[in-house]
Design a protein around this motif. Structure first.
Motif, PDB file in Angstrom:
ATOM      1  N   GLU A   1       0.832  -1.210   0.000  1.00 28.87           N
ATOM      2  CA  GLU A   1       0.000   0.000   0.000  1.00 28.87           C
ATOM      3  C   GLU A   1       0.871   1.266   0.000  1.00 28.87           C
ATOM      4  O   GLU A   1       0.568   2.243  -0.685  1.00 28.87           O
ATOM      5  CB  GLU A   1      -0.927   0.000   1.223  1.00 28.87           C
ATOM      6  N   HIS A   2       1.969   1.230   0.778  1.00 24.70           N
ATOM      7  CA  HIS A   2       2.865   2.387   0.834  1.00 24.70           C
ATOM      8  C   HIS A   2       3.499   2.641  -0.529  1.00 24.70           C
ATOM      9  O   HIS A   2       3.608   3.787  -0.976  1.00 24.70           O
ATOM     10  CB  HIS A   2       3.949   2.143   1.876  1.00 24.70           C
ATOM     11  N   THR A   3       3.909   1.565  -1.208  1.00 25.03           N
ATOM     12  CA  THR A   3       4.519   1.714  -2.530  1.00 25.03           C
ATOM     13  C   THR A   3       3.533   2.352  -3.510  1.00 25.03           C
ATOM     14  O   THR A   3       3.887   3.281  -4.248  1.00 25.03           O
ATOM     15  CB  THR A   3       4.969   0.342  -3.065  1.00 25.03           C
ATOM     16  N   LEU A   4       2.299   1.880  -3.507  1.00 24.45           N
ATOM     17  CA  LEU A   4       1.284   2.439  -4.405  1.00 24.45           C
ATOM     18  C   LEU A   4       0.989   3.897  -4.055  1.00 24.45           C
ATOM     19  O   LEU A   4       0.804   4.741  -4.942  1.00 24.45           O
ATOM     20  CB  LEU A   4       0.001   1.605  -4.338  1.00 24.45           C
ATOM     21  N   GLN A   5       0.949   4.188  -2.761  1.00 27.82           N
ATOM     22  CA  GLN A   5       0.687   5.563  -2.336  1.00 27.82           C
ATOM     23  C   GLN A   5       1.793   6.498  -2.805  1.00 27.82           C
ATOM     24  O   GLN A   5       1.522   7.606  -3.302  1.00 27.82           O
ATOM     25  CB  GLN A   5       0.570   5.614  -0.807  1.00 27.82           C
ATOM     26  N   MET A   6       3.045   6.071  -2.658  1.00 26.01           N
ATOM     27  CA  MET A   6       4.166   6.900  -3.079  1.00 26.01           C
ATOM     28  C   MET A   6       4.137   7.132  -4.585  1.00 26.01           C
ATOM     29  O   MET A   6       4.486   8.205  -5.078  1.00 26.01           O
ATOM     30  CB  MET A   6       5.486   6.243  -2.677  1.00 26.01           C
ATOM     31  N   GLU A   7       3.700   6.130  -5.337  1.00 24.91           N
ATOM     32  CA  GLU A   7       3.653   6.259  -6.799  1.00 24.91           C
ATOM     33  C   GLU A   7       2.558   7.226  -7.248  1.00 24.91           C
ATOM     34  O   GLU A   7       2.654   7.812  -8.332  1.00 24.91           O
ATOM     35  CB  GLU A   7       3.430   4.890  -7.433  1.00 24.91           C
ATOM     36  N   ARG A   8       1.525   7.399  -6.416  1.00 25.48           N
ATOM     37  CA  ARG A   8       0.435   8.318  -6.777  1.00 25.48           C
ATOM     38  C   ARG A   8       0.790   9.772  -6.505  1.00 25.48           C
ATOM     39  O   ARG A   8       0.146  10.683  -7.035  1.00 25.48           O
ATOM     40  CB  ARG A   8      -0.839   7.946  -6.003  1.00 25.48           C
ATOM     41  N   LEU A   9       1.809   9.989  -5.669  1.00 19.99           N
ATOM     42  CA  LEU A   9       2.195  11.361  -5.353  1.00 19.99           C
ATOM     43  C   LEU A   9       2.814  12.024  -6.579  1.00 19.99           C
ATOM     44  O   LEU A   9       3.547  11.379  -7.338  1.00 19.99           O
ATOM     45  CB  LEU A   9       3.195  11.370  -4.200  1.00 19.99           C
ATOM     46  N   PRO A  10       2.524  13.299  -6.798  1.00 19.58           N
ATOM     47  CA  PRO A  10       3.116  13.993  -7.950  1.00 19.58           C
ATOM     48  C   PRO A  10       4.632  14.071  -7.827  1.00 19.58           C
ATOM     49  O   PRO A  10       5.180  14.234  -6.734  1.00 19.58           O
ATOM     50  CB  PRO A  10       2.480  15.385  -7.889  1.00 19.58           C
ATOM     51  N   LYS A  11       5.304  13.918  -8.942  1.00 20.15           N
ATOM     52  CA  LYS A  11       6.772  14.026  -8.964  1.00 20.15           C
ATOM     53  C   LYS A  11       7.159  15.465  -8.691  1.00 20.15           C
ATOM     54  O   LYS A  11       6.659  16.394  -9.336  1.00 20.15           O
ATOM     55  CB  LYS A  11       7.295  13.597 -10.338  1.00 20.15           C
ATOM     56  N   LYS A  12       8.031  15.668  -7.721  1.00 20.55           N
ATOM     57  CA  LYS A  12       8.451  17.023  -7.401  1.00 20.55           C
ATOM     58  C   LYS A  12       9.957  17.051  -7.199  1.00 20.55           C
ATOM     59  O   LYS A  12      10.576  16.031  -6.876  1.00 20.55           O
ATOM     60  CB  LYS A  12       7.745  17.531  -6.146  1.00 20.55           C
ATOM     61  N   PRO A  13      10.563  18.198  -7.416  1.00 17.94           N
ATOM     62  CA  PRO A  13      12.024  18.298  -7.247  1.00 17.94           C
ATOM     63  C   PRO A  13      12.432  17.989  -5.814  1.00 17.94           C
ATOM     64  O   PRO A  13      11.666  18.217  -4.866  1.00 17.94           O
ATOM     65  CB  PRO A  13      12.322  19.764  -7.607  1.00 17.94           C
ATOM     66  N   SER A  14      13.617  17.454  -5.662  1.00 16.29           N
ATOM     67  CA  SER A  14      14.146  17.176  -4.323  1.00 16.29           C
ATOM     68  C   SER A  14      14.304  18.486  -3.552  1.00 16.29           C
ATOM     69  O   SER A  14      14.659  19.522  -4.115  1.00 16.29           O
ATOM     70  CB  SER A  14      15.494  16.473  -4.427  1.00 16.29           C
ATOM     71  N   SER A  15      14.017  18.415  -2.259  1.00 21.75           N
ATOM     72  CA  SER A  15      14.163  19.602  -1.417  1.00 21.75           C
ATOM     73  C   SER A  15      15.627  20.001  -1.303  1.00 21.75           C
ATOM     74  O   SER A  15      16.503  19.144  -1.185  1.00 21.75           O
ATOM     75  CB  SER A  15      13.602  19.316  -0.017  1.00 21.75           C
ATOM     76  N   VAL A  16      15.881  21.293  -1.341  1.00 20.93           N
ATOM     77  CA  VAL A  16      17.235  21.820  -1.167  1.00 20.93           C
ATOM     78  C   VAL A  16      17.340  22.382   0.247  1.00 20.93           C
ATOM     79  O   VAL A  16      16.554  23.239   0.654  1.00 20.93           O
ATOM     80  CB  VAL A  16      17.548  22.919  -2.203  1.00 20.93           C
ATOM     81  N   ILE A  17      18.316  21.871   1.006  1.00 21.42           N
ATOM     82  CA  ILE A  17      18.465  22.218   2.412  1.00 21.42           C
ATOM     83  C   ILE A  17      19.920  22.589   2.669  1.00 21.42           C
ATOM     84  O   ILE A  17      20.828  22.027   2.065  1.00 21.42           O
ATOM     85  CB  ILE A  17      18.048  21.030   3.309  1.00 21.42           C
ATOM     86  N   SER A  18      20.129  23.522   3.563  1.00 24.94           N
ATOM     87  CA  SER A  18      21.500  23.893   3.907  1.00 24.94           C
ATOM     88  C   SER A  18      22.210  22.724   4.575  1.00 24.94           C
ATOM     89  O   SER A  18      21.562  21.843   5.160  1.00 24.94           O
ATOM     90  CB  SER A  18      21.515  25.100   4.854  1.00 24.94           C
ATOM     91  N   ARG A  19      23.538  22.693   4.502  1.00 26.35           N
ATOM     92  CA  ARG A  19      24.304  21.617   5.118  1.00 26.35           C
ATOM     93  C   ARG A  19      24.032  21.556   6.626  1.00 26.35           C
ATOM     94  O   ARG A  19      23.891  20.463   7.204  1.00 26.35           O
ATOM     95  CB  ARG A  19      25.794  21.822   4.859  1.00 26.35           C
TER      96      ARG A  19
END
Length: 315
Positions: free
Chosen positions: A155-173
């Motif tokens: 179920e988690h795999t299917l849920q993750m696949e339904r989420l819209p593709k978005k750019p990876s978050s950019v975070i300070s070191r």
């Protein structure tokens, strides 16, 4: 540095697979006896950077990034991160490197993957080293939940696949390191070393390399019963060394009396089944002792790799 230990220089490897590649780093001569090093959940091959230079030469140490971790490719869309897939990755790496027999050095989650591989392919594994790890994860009090875990993973795999593709978050070191330590207080100064391989530098900060599908730990772990554990370890041919950190983890999800009792059960069974092929040593340190204080474990591992005799009793 003495002449009897591995040089600190390493080389990067990139092993082709059907969905991409497995990244790894290697120390020593390719003519040495092979030792494949398996990192913990959400970690990467840098986990062994401080330990391997303290180990004896004459071995070829290869630390791989599991799929979806470090610099390895993410699994293709639709292919979930089942526990057995990680076991299969070892077999693929061994084939790519043309090894017939090897030793495994495993930390945390890597131990459960290496343990399963050692029982499925017992003739291929000479020695199994478990660093604050166990060869399998038991959930003795919740057998009725095994099917629930597997359902949740799907179920988690299917849920993750339904989420819209978005750019990876950019975070300070600084923020990235803070989050690392917030999620794992035992990591301490080791977090910076893992970030070096686990992130990519962009103009405004860092992005995580790992696949976001692997972040729900217990769904991809393969829990087994005591009866299964007892049967599986009868297949184990490898000489096995289990190094436990006295401030490490006693269980995969919760630190409590039940986990300590389960660990005691596994150690007792390993002793009774493997007999002289099993060695257990407790050392001072946390779950990441092989990174924070590698000298606490280096001499123990060196003796184990170089001899089939029992390692000296620890003071």
């Amino acid at each position: 540095m003495g002449e009897d230990v591995v040089p600190s220089l390493f080389s990067e490897l990139r092993l082709a697979l059907p969905w991409g590649h497995i990244a790894a780093k290697a120390w020593g001569s390719q003519h040495g006896s092979p030792v494949l090093c398996l990192h913990g959940w959400l970690d990467n091959a840098n986990s062994f950077d401080r330990l391997i230079p303290l180990l004896p030469k004459g071995f070829y140490y290869v630390a791989m990034d599991f799929g979806g971790h470090g610099l390895s490719s993410h699994y293709s869309p639709g292919l979930p991160y089942y526990h057995l897939n990680f076991v299969s990755e070892i077999r693929r790496v061994v084939a790519a490197l043309k090894w017939n027999r090897l030793s495994l050095m495993c930390h945390s989650f890597g131990g459960s993957v290496g343990g399963m591989f050692s029982c499925i392919f017992p003739e291929m594994v000479d020695k199994l080293i478990l660093l604050d790890s166990v060869p399998f994860f038991l959930d003795c009090n919740e057998i009725e939940n095994f099917l629930i875990y597997k359902r949740n993973l799907i179920e988690h795999t299917l849920q993750m696949e339904r989420l819209p593709k978005k750019p990876s978050s950019v975070i300070s070191r600084e923020e990235m390191l803070h989050r690392f330590l917030q999620n794992n207080s035992q990591m301490n100064e080791c977090g910076e070393l893992l970030l070096q391989r686990g992130t990519t530098q962009v103009a405004t900060g860092l992005t995580l390399n790992r696949d976001r599908r692997i972040t729900l730990l217990e769904y991809a772990f393969d829990f087994i019963s005591r009866e299964q554990f007892e049967h599986y370890i009868t297949k184990l041919q490898a000489h096995t060394l289990l190094i436990k950190a006295n401030q490490g983890y006693d269980g995969v999800r919760r630190q409590n009396a039940a986990n300590k009792e389960t660990l005691g059960f596994m150690i007792d069974k390993l002793k009774s089944v493997l007999k002289e092929r099993f060695q257990f040593v407790e050392v001072p340190g946390t779950h990441y002792v092989h990174m924070s204080h590698p000298h606490h474990v280096a001499s123990i591992i060196s003796s184990f790799l170089q001899s089939r005799d029992r390692i000296p009793a620890q003071p």
